[in-house]
Write an enzyme that holds these catalytic residues in place. Structure first.
Site, PDB file in Angstrom:
ATOM      1  N   LYS A 209       0.838  -1.194   0.000  1.00 22.43           N
ATOM      2  CA  LYS A 209       0.000   0.000   0.000  1.00 22.43           C
ATOM      3  C   LYS A 209       0.879   1.252   0.000  1.00 22.43           C
ATOM      4  O   LYS A 209       0.686   2.158  -0.789  1.00 22.43           O
ATOM      5  CB  LYS A 209      -0.893  -0.060   1.243  1.00 22.43           C
ATOM      6  N   GLU A 215      10.595  -4.621   4.502  1.00 20.69           N
ATOM      7  CA  GLU A 215      10.677  -6.010   4.048  1.00 20.69           C
ATOM      8  C   GLU A 215      10.375  -6.111   2.554  1.00 20.69           C
ATOM      9  O   GLU A 215      11.100  -6.746   1.782  1.00 20.69           O
ATOM     10  CB  GLU A 215       9.659  -6.885   4.808  1.00 20.69           C
ATOM     11  N   GLY A 270      -4.975  -2.540   5.283  1.00 23.00           N
ATOM     12  CA  GLY A 270      -4.193  -3.667   4.769  1.00 23.00           C
ATOM     13  C   GLY A 270      -4.854  -5.003   5.046  1.00 23.00           C
ATOM     14  O   GLY A 270      -5.001  -5.846   4.149  1.00 23.00           O
ATOM     15  N   ARG A 271      -5.293  -5.207   6.282  1.00 21.60           N
ATOM     16  CA  ARG A 271      -5.853  -6.517   6.655  1.00 21.60           C
ATOM     17  C   ARG A 271      -7.275  -6.715   6.130  1.00 21.60           C
ATOM     18  O   ARG A 271      -7.878  -7.754   6.356  1.00 21.60           O
ATOM     19  CB  ARG A 271      -5.797  -6.686   8.173  1.00 21.60           C
ATOM     20  N   GLU A 356      -4.808  -7.389  15.070  1.00 20.04           N
ATOM     21  CA  GLU A 356      -4.379  -6.042  14.696  1.00 20.04           C
ATOM     22  C   GLU A 356      -5.562  -5.080  14.823  1.00 20.04           C
ATOM     23  O   GLU A 356      -5.398  -3.912  15.160  1.00 20.04           O
ATOM     24  CB  GLU A 356      -3.838  -6.048  13.264  1.00 20.04           C
ATOM     25  N   HIS A 387      -4.344 -34.097  17.393  1.00 20.30           N
ATOM     26  CA  HIS A 387      -3.254 -34.976  17.831  1.00 20.30           C
ATOM     27  C   HIS A 387      -2.145 -34.189  18.506  1.00 20.30           C
ATOM     28  O   HIS A 387      -1.056 -34.699  18.702  1.00 20.30           O
ATOM     29  CB  HIS A 387      -2.721 -35.762  16.634  1.00 20.30           C
ATOM     30  N   LYS A 507       7.562  -0.555  12.500  1.00 15.99           N
ATOM     31  CA  LYS A 507       8.148  -0.257  11.197  1.00 15.99           C
ATOM     32  C   LYS A 507       9.324   0.703  11.329  1.00 15.99           C
ATOM     33  O   LYS A 507      10.217   0.710  10.490  1.00 15.99           O
ATOM     34  CB  LYS A 507       7.090   0.336  10.254  1.00 15.99           C
TER      35      LYS A 507
HETATM   36  C1  G6Q Z   1      -2.533  -4.099   7.946  1.00 21.53           C
HETATM   37  C2  G6Q Z   1      -1.313  -3.493   8.447  1.00 21.53           C
HETATM   38  C3  G6Q Z   1      -0.027  -4.114   7.958  1.00 21.53           C
HETATM   39  C4  G6Q Z   1       0.326  -3.770   6.521  1.00 21.53           C
HETATM   40  C5  G6Q Z   1       1.763  -4.200   6.255  1.00 21.53           C
HETATM   41  C6  G6Q Z   1       2.188  -3.932   4.833  1.00 21.53           C
HETATM   42  O1  G6Q Z   1      -3.649  -3.735   8.206  1.00 21.53           O
HETATM   43  O2  G6Q Z   1      -1.347  -2.136   8.231  1.00 21.53           O
HETATM   44  O3  G6Q Z   1      -0.033  -5.512   8.096  1.00 21.53           O
HETATM   45  O4  G6Q Z   1      -0.549  -4.377   5.636  1.00 21.53           O
HETATM   46  O5  G6Q Z   1       2.615  -3.568   7.160  1.00 21.53           O
HETATM   47  O6  G6Q Z   1       2.093  -2.592   4.525  1.00 21.53           O
HETATM   48  P1  G6Q Z   1       2.253  -2.119   3.038  1.00 21.53           P
HETATM   49  O7  G6Q Z   1       1.166  -2.695   2.215  1.00 21.53           O
HETATM   50  O8  G6Q Z   1       2.197  -0.615   3.089  1.00 21.53           O
HETATM   51  O9  G6Q Z   1       3.596  -2.599   2.561  1.00 21.53           O
END
Ligand code: G6Q
Length: 550
Positions: A209, A215, A270-271, A356, A387, A507
């Site tokens: 986003k 990462e 994001g989620r 989250e 199990h 972050k």
């Molecule tokens: C989700 C969070 C988090 C995010 C990641 C990736 O709700 O905000 O999990 O999706 O940190 O972020 P980017 O899409 O900006 O790389």
């Protein structure tokens, strides 16, 4: 204006406390004996899902009070505000409109006076056109080879949904294609995903986003090198990378033509984004038509959540039951047990969605909450978990409400397994509820000395969720069920389920330490003594020095 009552001061909350004292020791055996129809009565159906919530430690009065609680907390009004595009993510001043991602064409949902539904459909069409080009060989790699491998590079909300959906819906994808997911900054993730692939046949989808996440940007740079060094041309980037992002400037800087960027909006968290352009890998895997079916599943549950009365509203009931255990029984965790191997990443997906969203310590006014918020979510597919950790659920000292998710129709060619699989769903829910009493064990001939160890008290609550089969539509419905259950809980707790300041902190934290690890010259360390010692040990191991006095 008088300040609104805090949650624990509301009449429904107080009544629930009194009610809890009365029924906390009542056994499910008793509840079922008192009402032979309980197992048919305490059920609800919506959008193709069947919820059996009869094996919960509740009476009709519990449900009545929980629904009263939802009413006193204005859950329905808050839900309507979300669907109307109001900025209910108040700490970020953003609308929360994942429901717009699956709104049918022609619906109007406005943010700042602009209808967002046409934009949503424009992106979906662009995604479909691109997916078709990849799938039909009109979009090929730099050397002209067909794309056989698609790698989603992204983390958190830009990874868990696509990975979970691919695992769930693999039956609907072309077995000749590979779909992989690189999230972790550990270089091993990239190596594992690419080791057996030909770069000339590999397409990377950079999903971020913000397009600044450490990462993802690190893995994207590695992917770029992998492609350019194998195909010996910078021009290859254009054919082997597309982006899903809201940040056109950074996408262009990476060398991706923004014509090959698929956008989304700040009102998609994001989620909550697996059905936005973040789902591009899903769409290529299952095809645009199946993706549309998945959206139809989400949409069906959205409609159900919006219009079904609370006593028949699946997400509302599940959210309220979760509050019942979390806030009154003091349960710390919830187990998610899908009896479908293809849903093996579903617990991890829900872990982010719920933890989250509802892992918050202050209410919407910024005041520390005086009650528990989001529970810890965990789980594994059945029957595997039986199990291993189910022992603790059956006989341990902790109360762990569980959701058991099953499908009536098998998708697997080895259909004979399915009755065996599903018998375990029903048997586990039964055993957790009713247990095994000493008298039964005695009658069955258990030696006396073993009886105390073999007794299972029961009274362990479960929800059983049944769907017809694990199709794209059913997956969409299931995800939306949990999205709205999380919403219901957050609304009762009066927290912002749509921000994630703790993630933002994470972050930035590592950024200070990176140069301290990387520096080849003697470095001074100014952290606490523990962090200093850890960094010193690491630097020593890597042959890098630390100034004596630090
Ligand atoms: C989700 C969070 C988090 C995010 C990641 C990736 O709700 O905000 O999990 O999706 O940190 O972020 P980017 O899409 O900006 O790389």
């Amino acid at each position: 204006m008088a300040e609104a009552l805090r949650l624990t001061e509301t009449p429904a909350w107080r009544a629930l406390q009194g009610h809890y004292e009365k029924i906390k020791d009542v056994h499910l055996r008793q509840l079922f004996a008192d009402d032979p129809k309980r197992g048919e009565r305490l059920t609800a159906e919506g959008a193709g899902l069947y919820l059996d919530y009869s094996k919960n430690r509740i009476t009709d009065e519990t449900i009545r009070l929980l629904i009263q609680l939802a009413a006193e907390r204005g859950v329905a009004q808050r839900r309507d505000a979300m669907f109307a595009g109001e900025k209910i993510n108040s700490t970020e001043k953003r609308a929360v409109l994942h429901v717009a991602l699956r709104a049918p064409q022609g619906t109007q949902i406005k943010v700042d006076g602009v209808d967002v539904v046409p934009e949503v459909h424009a992106v979906l069409q662009k995604m479909a056109a691109f997916s078709d080009r990849v799938l039909t060989g009109q979009w090929n790699g730099h050397t002209g080879k067909r794309i056989k491998n698609v790698i989603n590079v992204g983390i958190g909300g830009s990874y868990l949904g696509p990975e979970m959906a691919y695992a769930a819906l693999r039956t609907f994808s072309d077995p000749a294609m590979n779909f992989r997911f690189v999230a972790n900054i550990d270089g091993a993730a990239f190596v594992e995903a690419t080791a057996d692939l030909d770069p000339a046949e590999t397409l990377f989808i950079l999903s971020s986003k913000t397009f600044t996440t450490l990462e993802t940007m690190t893995n994207a740079a590695t992917a770029r090198k992998w492609i350019v060094s194998a195909l010996k041309s910078d021009a290859a980037v254009a054919k082997h990378f597309v982006a899903v992002s809201t940040n056109a400037a950074e996408v262009a800087k990476f060398g991706i033509d923004t014509a090959n960027m698929f956008g989304f909006w700040d009102w998609v968290g994001g989620r909550y984004s697996m059905d936005s352009a973040i789902g591009l890998s899903t769409m290529i895997a299952i095809g645009p038509k199946n993706f549309e079916k998945m959206l139809a599943g989400f949409r069906a549950m959205d409609e159900h959540f919006r219009i079904a009365p609370p006593e028949r509203n699946l997400p509302m009931l599940m959210g309220l039951l979760s509050i019942w255990y979390n806030n009154f029984f003091g349960a710390q965790t919830v187990g998610i047990m899908p009896y479908a191997n293809r849903l093996r990443r579903f617990p991890a997906y829900l872990q982010q969605l719920q933890m989250e969203s509802n892992g918050k310590h202050v209410d919407l006014e910024g005041r520390p909450v005086t009650y528990q918020t989001g529970p810890i979510i965990w789980g594994e597919p059945g029957t595997d978990g039986q199990h291993s950790f189910y022992q603790l659920i059956h006989q341990g000292t902790k109360l762990i409400p569980c959701d058991l998710i099953g499908f009536c129709q098998p998708l697997s060619e080895f259909a004979g397994h399915h009755d065996l699989l599903m018998s375990n769903v029903f048997a586990q829910a039964e055993a957790l509820a009713f247990g095994k009493a000493a008298a039964e064990l005695k009658e069955e001939g258990s030696p006396d000395f073993q009886i105390p160890f073999r007794v299972c008290e029961g009274n362990r609550p479960t929800n059983v969720i049944l769907a017809e089969s694990l199709t794209p539509k059913a997956l969409g419905t299931l995800v939306a069920l949990y999205e709205h259950s999380v919403f219901t809980q957050g609304a009762v707790w009066n927290i912002d389920s749509f921000d994630q300041w703790g993630v933002e902190l994470g972050k930035i934290l590592a950024r200070r330490i990176i140069p301290e690890l990387e520096s080849r010259t003697e470095t001074e360390l100014n952290h606490d003594s523990s962090t200093n010692a850890l960094i010193r040990r690491y630097r020593n191991s890597r042959g890098r020095k630390v100034l004596e006095n630090s």
